[in-house]
Structures are given as structure tokens and as C-alpha cells.
Design a protein around this motif. Structure first.
Motif, PDB file in Angstrom:
ATOM      1  N   ARG A  17       0.875  -1.181   0.000  1.00 14.62           N
ATOM      2  CA  ARG A  17       0.000   0.000   0.000  1.00 14.62           C
ATOM      3  C   ARG A  17       0.906   1.222   0.000  1.00 14.62           C
ATOM      4  O   ARG A  17       1.781   1.347   0.843  1.00 14.62           O
ATOM      5  CB  ARG A  17      -0.892  -0.005   1.233  1.00 14.62           C
ATOM      6  CG  ARG A  17      -1.734   1.263   1.306  1.00 14.62           C
ATOM      7  CD  ARG A  17      -2.767   1.177   2.347  1.00 14.62           C
ATOM      8  NE  ARG A  17      -3.868   0.400   1.767  1.00 14.62           N
ATOM      9  CZ  ARG A  17      -4.820  -0.175   2.475  1.00 14.62           C
ATOM     10  NH1 ARG A  17      -4.800  -0.095   3.780  1.00 14.62           N
ATOM     11  NH2 ARG A  17      -5.779  -0.830   1.890  1.00 14.62           N
ATOM     12  N   GLY A  18       0.714   2.107  -0.962  1.00 17.85           N
ATOM     13  CA  GLY A  18       1.559   3.293  -1.084  1.00 17.85           C
ATOM     14  C   GLY A  18       2.784   3.032  -1.935  1.00 17.85           C
ATOM     15  O   GLY A  18       3.730   3.817  -1.930  1.00 17.85           O
ATOM     16  N   ASN A  19       2.807   1.976  -2.643  1.00 12.21           N
ATOM     17  CA  ASN A  19       3.864   1.481  -3.526  1.00 12.21           C
ATOM     18  C   ASN A  19       5.049   2.429  -3.755  1.00 12.21           C
ATOM     19  O   ASN A  19       5.017   3.286  -4.622  1.00 12.21           O
ATOM     20  CB  ASN A  19       3.248   1.104  -4.867  1.00 12.21           C
ATOM     21  CG  ASN A  19       4.171   0.255  -5.707  1.00 12.21           C
ATOM     22  OD1 ASN A  19       4.999  -0.471  -5.181  1.00 12.21           O
ATOM     23  ND2 ASN A  19       4.033   0.342  -7.013  1.00 12.21           N
ATOM     24  N   GLY A  20       6.106   2.240  -2.966  1.00  8.37           N
ATOM     25  CA  GLY A  20       7.344   2.975  -3.153  1.00  8.37           C
ATOM     26  C   GLY A  20       7.368   4.396  -2.630  1.00  8.37           C
ATOM     27  O   GLY A  20       8.359   5.095  -2.777  1.00  8.37           O
ATOM     28  N   GLY A  59       4.366  -2.826   3.100  1.00  4.33           N
ATOM     29  CA  GLY A  59       4.377  -4.001   2.239  1.00  4.33           C
ATOM     30  C   GLY A  59       4.387  -5.274   3.048  1.00  4.33           C
ATOM     31  O   GLY A  59       4.871  -5.311   4.182  1.00  4.33           O
ATOM     32  N   ALA A  60       3.850  -6.334   2.456  1.00  2.44           N
ATOM     33  CA  ALA A  60       3.834  -7.640   3.111  1.00  2.44           C
ATOM     34  C   ALA A  60       3.940  -8.732   2.050  1.00  2.44           C
ATOM     35  O   ALA A  60       3.616  -8.513   0.881  1.00  2.44           O
ATOM     36  CB  ALA A  60       2.558  -7.826   3.926  1.00  2.44           C
ATOM     37  N   PRO A  99      10.579  -4.439   5.374  1.00  3.80           N
ATOM     38  CA  PRO A  99      11.174  -3.351   6.164  1.00  3.80           C
ATOM     39  C   PRO A  99      10.841  -2.002   5.542  1.00  3.80           C
ATOM     40  O   PRO A  99      10.475  -1.910   4.366  1.00  3.80           O
ATOM     41  CB  PRO A  99      12.680  -3.644   6.093  1.00  3.80           C
ATOM     42  CG  PRO A  99      12.864  -4.523   4.915  1.00  3.80           C
ATOM     43  CD  PRO A  99      11.582  -5.265   4.702  1.00  3.80           C
ATOM     44  N   GLU A 100      10.982  -0.949   6.319  1.00  2.00           N
ATOM     45  CA  GLU A 100      10.685   0.406   5.841  1.00  2.00           C
ATOM     46  C   GLU A 100      11.734   0.919   4.862  1.00  2.00           C
ATOM     47  O   GLU A 100      11.475   1.847   4.107  1.00  2.00           O
ATOM     48  CB  GLU A 100      10.583   1.358   7.030  1.00  2.00           C
ATOM     49  CG  GLU A 100       9.384   1.081   7.915  1.00  2.00           C
ATOM     50  CD  GLU A 100       9.320   2.010   9.118  1.00  2.00           C
ATOM     51  OE1 GLU A 100      10.103   2.990   9.183  1.00  2.00           O
ATOM     52  OE2 GLU A 100       8.484   1.750   9.994  1.00  2.00           O
ATOM     53  N   SER A 101      12.929   0.335   4.915  1.00  2.00           N
ATOM     54  CA  SER A 101      14.003   0.763   4.024  1.00  2.00           C
ATOM     55  C   SER A 101      14.674  -0.467   3.421  1.00  2.00           C
ATOM     56  O   SER A 101      14.983  -1.405   4.162  1.00  2.00           O
ATOM     57  CB  SER A 101      15.021   1.592   4.801  1.00  2.00           C
ATOM     58  OG  SER A 101      16.078   1.976   3.966  1.00  2.00           O
ATOM     59  N   PRO A 102      14.900  -0.503   2.118  1.00  2.00           N
ATOM     60  CA  PRO A 102      14.433   0.487   1.155  1.00  2.00           C
ATOM     61  C   PRO A 102      12.906   0.508   1.105  1.00  2.00           C
ATOM     62  O   PRO A 102      12.250  -0.427   1.552  1.00  2.00           O
ATOM     63  CB  PRO A 102      15.029   0.005  -0.170  1.00  2.00           C
ATOM     64  CG  PRO A 102      15.364  -1.421   0.026  1.00  2.00           C
ATOM     65  CD  PRO A 102      15.572  -1.631   1.481  1.00  2.00           C
ATOM     66  N   LEU A 103      12.383   1.578   0.551  1.00  2.00           N
ATOM     67  CA  LEU A 103      10.924   1.734   0.518  1.00  2.00           C
ATOM     68  C   LEU A 103      10.254   0.491  -0.075  1.00  2.00           C
ATOM     69  O   LEU A 103      10.682  -0.011  -1.113  1.00  2.00           O
ATOM     70  CB  LEU A 103      10.540   2.954  -0.318  1.00  2.00           C
ATOM     71  CG  LEU A 103      10.826   4.315   0.309  1.00  2.00           C
ATOM     72  CD1 LEU A 103      10.549   5.432  -0.683  1.00  2.00           C
ATOM     73  CD2 LEU A 103      10.013   4.510   1.575  1.00  2.00           C
ATOM     74  N   PRO A 104       9.219  -0.007   0.588  1.00  4.39           N
ATOM     75  CA  PRO A 104       8.503  -1.166   0.056  1.00  4.39           C
ATOM     76  C   PRO A 104       7.820  -0.852  -1.284  1.00  4.39           C
ATOM     77  O   PRO A 104       7.343   0.263  -1.494  1.00  4.39           O
ATOM     78  CB  PRO A 104       7.444  -1.460   1.122  1.00  4.39           C
ATOM     79  CG  PRO A 104       7.948  -0.821   2.370  1.00  4.39           C
ATOM     80  CD  PRO A 104       8.709   0.386   1.905  1.00  4.39           C
TER      81      PRO A 104
END
Length: 133
Positions: A14-17, A23-24, A44-49
Motif C-alpha cells: 500500500r503506497g507502492n514505493g 508491504g507484506a 522493512p521500511e528501508s528500502p521503501l517497500p
């Protein structure tokens, strides 16, 4: 003896990148007699999911669980050492292409894509390919 594993994977974001995206990834084993078992993990939050990272992470999760299961089977002396037949099902053309078509070209090209740019998600693709063989 052949031990067959059928694993269905999916990932999403959700919120792709974008900052704050979530992300899951999930892997579901389908056993004989219709029984199922699922594993999930958050990205993980980094790098952006991203959706693509989630799809490859799902493959990694499936391979990790398959190897753990195979290790338990292998340690049973009554069964001998079975051959493992793993089939992973994904609806992601990107993830399938990464793992079956493009990875050898990227390795040969120094992890550059057809446009000469660094391959996206190289870290996850390399991790998945290391688990795969």
C-alpha cells in the motif's frame, strides 16, 4: 522417494514505493488432503517497500520455509534422503521473469539491465537465487 512441495506466493504494497508505504509477503503450502499452512512477513521500511519487492520477498519466504521443511525430512533416518520437488506459484510476471529468464542475463551483464542501468531489487533477487541453488 520424492517429496513434493506446492507453494503459492503473493506480495503487495500500500503506497507502492512512497514514504510511509507498507508491504507484506505471504507463502502458503498446500499439503495432501487439502491441508494448508501459511507464513507472512512485513517488508522493512528501508528500502521503501514496493509491490515488486513484496513479490520477490514472498518467493524468498517460500524458499526459506521449503528448506526448513526439507531439513526436517532429511533428518528422519527412516525416510532416507528424499529428492525435493518444489513448485512455486506466483501471479507476478515480474517476479517469475526475474527468477527464470532475466537473472542469468543480469549476472552476465554485471547486474545491468537492457538499458544499462543497475537492476532494481538486486539484493532480493540475489538472495532468492542463493536460496534456490
Amino acid at each position: 522417494m520424492v517429496f513434493v512441495m506446492r507453494i503459492y506466493v503473493d506480495g503487495g504494497c500500500r503506497g507502492n514505493g512512497k514514504p510511509g508505504s507498507i508491504g507484506a509477503a505471504s507463502a502458503v503450502f498446500k499439503y495432501r488432503a487439502g491441508r494448508k499452512r501459511a507464513w507472512t512477513t512485513d517488508l522493512p521500511e528501508s528500502p521503501l517497500p514496493t509491490n515488486q519487492r513484496a513479490e520477490i520477498t514472498a518467493i524468498i519466504l517460500a524458499l526459506e520455509q521449503a528448506l526448513l521443511k526439507y531439513g526436517r525430512i532429511q533428518s528422519n533416518p527412516r525416510q532416507g534422503i528424499p529428492r525435493l520437488d518444489v513448485k512455486i506459484y506466483s501471479d507476478s510476471k515480474y517476479a517469475i521473469g526475474c527468477m527464470t529468464e532475466w537473472i542469468s542475463k543480469w549476472r552476465d551483464n554485471g547486474w545491468k539491465n537492457a538499458a544499462g542501468k543497475p537492476v532494481a531489487n538486486r539484493d532480493l533477487i540475489m538472495m532468492a537465487s542463493g536460496l534456490d541453488g
